[in-house]
Scaffold this active site. Structure first.
Site, PDB file in Angstrom:
ATOM      1  N   ASP A 177      11.920   3.558 -52.242  1.00 49.97           N
ATOM      2  CA  ASP A 177      11.946   2.144 -50.970  1.00 49.97           C
ATOM      3  C   ASP A 177      12.147   0.966 -51.185  1.00 49.97           C
ATOM      4  OD1 ASP A 177      10.959   4.296 -49.315  1.00 49.97           O
ATOM      5  OD2 ASP A 177       8.401   4.102 -50.349  1.00 49.97           O
ATOM      6  N   LYS A 213       2.569  11.108 -51.126  1.00 54.88           N
ATOM      7  CA  LYS A 213       3.195   9.957 -52.129  1.00 54.88           C
ATOM      8  C   LYS A 213       2.241   9.860 -53.587  1.00 54.88           C
ATOM      9  CE  LYS A 213       6.345   7.206 -49.580  1.00 54.88           C
ATOM     10  NZ  LYS A 213       7.120   5.998 -49.056  1.00 54.88           N
TER      11      LYS A 213
END
Ligand code: ATR
Length: 279
Positions: free
Chosen positions: A108, A71
């Site tokens: 997210d 990420k």
């Protein structure tokens, strides 16, 4: 399964990636909407992650999800970041734009808020302080999205206090850091409690937290979704708090990527939830 030469391609890049439920999730939607497309697991070693990301346009991919441990690498490998990914320092969704350049996004926090709103329709950002337990990657997305949605105060507490302080510094805004030993006092007057630690997951001990001081009209949610009813959620439910399980965050964070890659705004349904949990 067969695809035409025009099949739209996307996937999830991680190492390892075998545990990811994203192929099941996107595969369900592709079938449901009758889309000529594929979503595949991409097992990419850390040392190859940047090159693999740069190769997406050449391979004809419309983009991909990015999971652990890529990420942060993805943040540096893409051509531009949207505001949320910049703030998170992490990318979970890459979109290949029309001109072949790569945009990194982070959905997210969006997934967390959408799941919370769907699971606890009575919750309002303005209804009071939120207590967030944990200071890892999931916590960062949760804290930022809560502040953006207008929560008046986020009370952040982590076993390692320094990590919580660092997160609070980086995110800025109305975040106060509490002490782990006196974490239960933070629950007084709270309207929302979120566990972002791995405690309560199958194979881990339950989160050690007495809910005695938590108002019964507060909403309790957990980022853990195996099991769906964690010990924390079970206790909250038994004392009358509204609860939201952790699978919703995974399902909802996937929506913007699917729409960008396959051109359809997908819906989160009970059937989808069952399908993803069965896998
Ligand atoms: P993620 O990115 O998925 O949030 P992470 O960065 O590994 O995962 O963070 C895990 C979180 O769980 C951290 O807040 C961690 O606390 P520390 O920063 O003190 O490590 C928390 N955690 C893990 N084990 C814990 C335990 N036994 N008790 C309390 N918190 C724990």
């Amino acid at each position: 399964m067969s695809f035409s030469g025009k099949a739209r391609l996307a996937g999830v890049m991680g190492w390892p990636v075998g545990h990811s439920r994203s192929p099941r999730l996107h595969g369900f939607w592709l079938k449901q909407y009758g889309i000529d497309g594929a979503y595949v697991p991409l097992a990419v070693r850390p040392e190859h992650a940047a090159a693999a990301i740069r190769a997406l346009p050449a391979l004809g991919f419309h983009g991909c999800n990015v999971t652990v441990p890529h990420k942060e690498t993805a943040c540096r490998a893409v051509d531009r970041l949207d505001a949320t990914a910049k703030r998170m320092g992490a990318v979970n969704t890459i979109v290949v734009l029309e001109d072949g350049t790569l945009e990194g996004r982070n959905t997210d926090g969006f997934g967390f808020l959408e799941s919370l709103r769907a699971g606890a329709p009575g919750w309002r950002a303005g209804s009071g302080p939120a207590v967030v337990i944990g200071a890892g990657g999931a916590s960062r997305a949760v804290v930022a999205s809560l502040l953006d949605s207008g929560v008046p105060e986020v009370r952040l507490v982590n076993r390692t206090r320094e990590r919580a302080e660092e997160l609070a510094r980086e995110i800025g805004g109305a975040v106060t850091v509490g002490d782990w030993v006196s974490r239960e006092t933070l629950l007084e007057g709270a309207a929302l409690l979120v566990n972002t630690t791995s405690q309560g997951m199958t194979g881990e001990p339950p989160l050690e937290l007495s809910l005695r001081a938590l108002p019964v009209n507060a909403v309790v949610t957990d980022a853990v979704y195996v099991p769906l009813l964690t010990p924390l959620l079970a206790e909250a439910k038994s004392r009358g708090n509204a609860i939201v399980d952790g699978i919703g965050m995974l399902l909802h964070q996937a929506r913007p990527g699917f729409q960008a890659w396959f051109g359809v705004e997908p819906e989160v349904t009970e059937e989808l939830k069952r399908h993803v949990l069965e896998g």
